[in-house]
Design an enzyme around this catalytic site. Structure first.
Site, PDB file in Angstrom:
ATOM      1  N   ALA A  56      19.632 -12.463   6.749  1.00  0.00           N
ATOM      2  CA  ALA A  56      19.866 -11.593   7.908  1.00  0.00           C
ATOM      3  C   ALA A  56      19.663 -10.122   7.560  1.00  0.00           C
ATOM      4  O   ALA A  56      19.878  -9.247   8.398  1.00  0.00           O
ATOM      5  CB  ALA A  56      21.286 -11.794   8.439  1.00  0.00           C
TER       6      ALA A  56
ATOM      7  N   GLN B 189      24.553 -19.077  -7.679  1.00  0.00           N
ATOM      8  CA  GLN B 189      23.277 -19.462  -7.051  1.00  0.00           C
ATOM      9  C   GLN B 189      22.401 -20.231  -8.044  1.00  0.00           C
ATOM     10  O   GLN B 189      21.772 -21.233  -7.691  1.00  0.00           O
ATOM     11  CB  GLN B 189      22.544 -18.226  -6.521  1.00  0.00           C
ATOM     12  CG  GLN B 189      23.225 -17.636  -5.293  1.00  0.00           C
ATOM     13  CD  GLN B 189      22.514 -16.418  -4.716  1.00  0.00           C
ATOM     14  OE1 GLN B 189      21.364 -16.154  -5.031  1.00  0.00           O
ATOM     15  NE2 GLN B 189      23.215 -15.678  -3.876  1.00  0.00           N
TER      16      GLN B 189
ATOM     17  N   GLN C  10      17.447  -6.694   5.866  1.00  0.00           N
ATOM     18  CA  GLN C  10      16.185  -6.011   6.231  1.00  0.00           C
ATOM     19  C   GLN C  10      14.953  -6.715   5.704  1.00  0.00           C
ATOM     20  O   GLN C  10      13.968  -6.883   6.422  1.00  0.00           O
ATOM     21  CB  GLN C  10      16.185  -4.616   5.603  1.00  0.00           C
ATOM     22  CG  GLN C  10      17.062  -3.621   6.240  1.00  0.00           C
ATOM     23  CD  GLN C  10      16.482  -2.273   5.872  1.00  0.00           C
ATOM     24  OE1 GLN C  10      15.614  -1.748   6.563  1.00  0.00           O
ATOM     25  NE2 GLN C  10      16.930  -1.746   4.745  1.00  0.00           N
TER      26      GLN C  10
ATOM     27  N   ASP D  30       5.888  -2.749  -7.320  1.00  0.00           N
ATOM     28  CA  ASP D  30       5.520  -1.610  -8.175  1.00  0.00           C
ATOM     29  C   ASP D  30       4.017  -1.607  -8.442  1.00  0.00           C
ATOM     30  O   ASP D  30       3.374  -0.559  -8.441  1.00  0.00           O
ATOM     31  CB  ASP D  30       6.294  -1.693  -9.500  1.00  0.00           C
ATOM     32  CG  ASP D  30       7.776  -1.827  -9.278  1.00  0.00           C
ATOM     33  OD1 ASP D  30       8.371  -0.892  -8.725  1.00  0.00           O
ATOM     34  OD2 ASP D  30       8.355  -2.871  -9.630  1.00  0.00           O
TER      35      ASP D  30
ATOM     36  N   ARG E 124       2.256  -0.406  -5.392  1.00  0.00           N
ATOM     37  CA  ARG E 124       2.424   1.052  -5.264  1.00  0.00           C
ATOM     38  C   ARG E 124       1.462   1.791  -6.195  1.00  0.00           C
ATOM     39  O   ARG E 124       0.813   2.770  -5.798  1.00  0.00           O
ATOM     40  CB  ARG E 124       3.875   1.427  -5.620  1.00  0.00           C
ATOM     41  CG  ARG E 124       4.884   1.008  -4.575  1.00  0.00           C
ATOM     42  CD  ARG E 124       6.308   1.095  -5.099  1.00  0.00           C
ATOM     43  NE  ARG E 124       7.273   0.898  -4.024  1.00  0.00           N
ATOM     44  CZ  ARG E 124       8.556   0.658  -4.202  1.00  0.00           C
ATOM     45  NH1 ARG E 124       9.054   0.585  -5.432  1.00  0.00           N
ATOM     46  NH2 ARG E 124       9.352   0.508  -3.164  1.00  0.00           N
TER      47      ARG E 124
ATOM     48  N   ASN F  20      26.330  -6.886  -7.667  1.00  0.00           N
ATOM     49  CA  ASN F  20      25.521  -8.051  -7.280  1.00  0.00           C
ATOM     50  C   ASN F  20      25.491  -9.177  -8.313  1.00  0.00           C
ATOM     51  O   ASN F  20      25.295 -10.333  -7.948  1.00  0.00           O
ATOM     52  CB  ASN F  20      24.063  -7.617  -7.026  1.00  0.00           C
ATOM     53  CG  ASN F  20      23.919  -6.780  -5.759  1.00  0.00           C
ATOM     54  OD1 ASN F  20      24.687  -6.948  -4.812  1.00  0.00           O
ATOM     55  ND2 ASN F  20      22.951  -5.887  -5.754  1.00  0.00           N
TER      56      ASN F  20
ATOM     57  N   HIS G  95      12.037  -3.686 -13.441  1.00  0.00           N
ATOM     58  CA  HIS G  95      11.852  -3.090 -12.105  1.00  0.00           C
ATOM     59  C   HIS G  95      12.903  -1.990 -11.962  1.00  0.00           C
ATOM     60  O   HIS G  95      13.972  -2.185 -11.397  1.00  0.00           O
ATOM     61  CB  HIS G  95      12.024  -4.147 -11.008  1.00  0.00           C
ATOM     62  CG  HIS G  95      12.049  -3.560  -9.625  1.00  0.00           C
ATOM     63  ND1 HIS G  95      10.973  -2.903  -9.070  1.00  0.00           N
ATOM     64  CD2 HIS G  95      13.023  -3.518  -8.687  1.00  0.00           C
ATOM     65  CE1 HIS G  95      11.286  -2.494  -7.856  1.00  0.00           C
ATOM     66  NE2 HIS G  95      12.527  -2.840  -7.599  1.00  0.00           N
TER      67      HIS G  95
ATOM     68  N   GLY H 207      14.778  -9.790   4.716  1.00  0.00           N
ATOM     69  CA  GLY H 207      14.730 -11.080   5.399  1.00  0.00           C
ATOM     70  C   GLY H 207      14.021 -10.975   6.745  1.00  0.00           C
ATOM     71  O   GLY H 207      13.172 -11.813   7.084  1.00  0.00           O
TER      72      GLY H 207
END
Ligand code: NAD
Ligand code: LMR
Length: 332
Positions: free
Chosen positions: A15, A114, A17, A161, A164, A107, A189, A19
């Site tokens: 849900a 998971q 951004q 990256d 970019r 996080n 990253h 995603g």
């Protein structure tokens, strides 16, 4: 012709951004191909289930012919059950002024459970792409909890990256993006990543022969790529989302499709010591795929400058590994 068996694709943080920019592209066939039916397994935390319900309604309202089912859940077993691609996006993005590894303690804790659920419930061919930051070390954490999932199935995303860097060089030199090849991202990253201009080519010529301004390459070019995520947060008030979703599609396609001649693709993968990176770190490398398996590109050479930069990003990944020791299961 009989239609193919649906492939299950999990997106965590569905849900959010990224995603919202990603799911509709997956559902339309851009991830796995225009003839590959799929089941979407969408994971969110409880407070976001209402918003996820809205996204599911929109997916349904697109009437995508390839979508054979949508499962929206906050339960890890349901989210990863039978999945062949686990796209781990869910996690909190940084705010202006933060480094990505400031998110480790925020996080990191969700990636162990998971990983365990992937190990227990995913399909035997599961592949995992970690996007949520700090993505290399979150991937390290998840993998340590799924020891039976082979090493070559784990990826963290450095493709944004690379995109970019490639676009920046194309704009600087006035060539189409497609002319810039093999511009790979090494290491983390993060703001220590090394975009390897030394091994890149433009229209078949060494990039360093086309861009003679070495001080731009060693200075502004690298810094701009390293700081691009922060610049977007500063400008948008929110972290990159559409370009990140685009890089997810690119990452998966570059594993599934043979890499074009002369090209390399950036993926952070489990190190087996290539180029001196410590084993087990999830390290950004140039990679080539034959469509079935992939390999780190071997035999590239680097100047002292590049080796020093690759050393700095290696040191950062080592220090991230030490910082999450408590979240790791087993010897990684
Ligand atoms: P967002 O805040 O818009 O969405 C994140 C979603 O994840 C939210 O809906 C949230 O509820 C959900 N979530 C949080 N913890 C979760 C958990 N444990 N399980 C399932 N869902 C969970 O953020 P976003 O813009 O979509 O970014 C997501 C992550 O991707 C961030 O960590 C961001 O820094 C990272 N990112 C990485 C790259 C890359 O190149 N690797 C690029 C852009 C963004
Ligand atoms: C990016 O590179 O845009 C993402 O990792 C978001 C961030 O925090 O920079």
């Amino acid at each position: 012709m009989a239609s193919k068996t649906p492939v299950h694709v999990t997106v965590t943080g569905a849900a959010g951004q990224i995603g919202y920019a990603l799911l509709f592209r997956i559902a339309s066939g851009q991830l796995l191909g225009a003839d590959q039916p799929l089941v979407l397994r969408l994971l969110e935390i409880e407070p976001a289930m209402g918003a996820l319900h809205g996204v599911v309604m929109e997916l349904e309202d697109c009437a995508y012919p390839l979508v054979a089912g949508i499962e929206a859940t906050s339960d890890l077993k349901t989210a990863f059950d039978g999945t062949s691609w686990a796209l781990l996006v869910g996690s909190v993005p940084r705010k202006a002024g933060m480094e990505r590894n400031d998110l480790l303690t925020v996080n990191g804790g969700s990636f162990g459970p998971q990983g365990e659920a992937i190990g227990a419930h995913a399909a035997p061919d599961v592949r995992v792409l970690v996007v949520g930051n700090p993505c290399n070390t979150n991937c390290l954490i998840a993998r340590s909890h799924a020891p039976d999932v082979p090493d070559d199935r784990w990826f963290a995303m450095t493709r944004l990256d690379q995109n970019r860097a490639r676009s920046l060089v194309a704009r600087r030199t006035g060539v189409p993006v497609s002319a810039v090849q093999a511009l790979a991202i090494w290491g983390n990253h993060s703001s220590t990543q090394f975009p390897d201009f030394e091994n890149a080519v433009i229209d078949g010529r060494r990039l360093t022969d086309v861009v003679a301004d070495r001080s731009w390459l060693q200075g502004e070019f690298i810094t701009t790529v390293q700081q691009r995520g922060a610049a977007i947060i500063e400008a948008r008030g929110a972290s990159s989302a559409a370009s990140a979703a685009n890089a997810v599609i690119d990452s998966v396609r570059s594993v599934l499709e043979p890499t074009p001649p002369g090209e390399t693709v950036s993926l952070a993968v489990v190190s087996h010591g290539e180029y001196g990176a410590p084993e087990e770190l999830v390290f950004g490398y140039p990679v080539r795929s034959d469509g079935k398996s992939w390999q780190v590109v071997e035999g590239l050479s680097h100047s002292d400058f590049a080796r020093e930069r690759i050393g700095a990003t290696t040191d950062e990944l080592e220090s991230e590994r030490r910082a999450v020791e408590d979240l790791l299961l087993g010897p990684v």
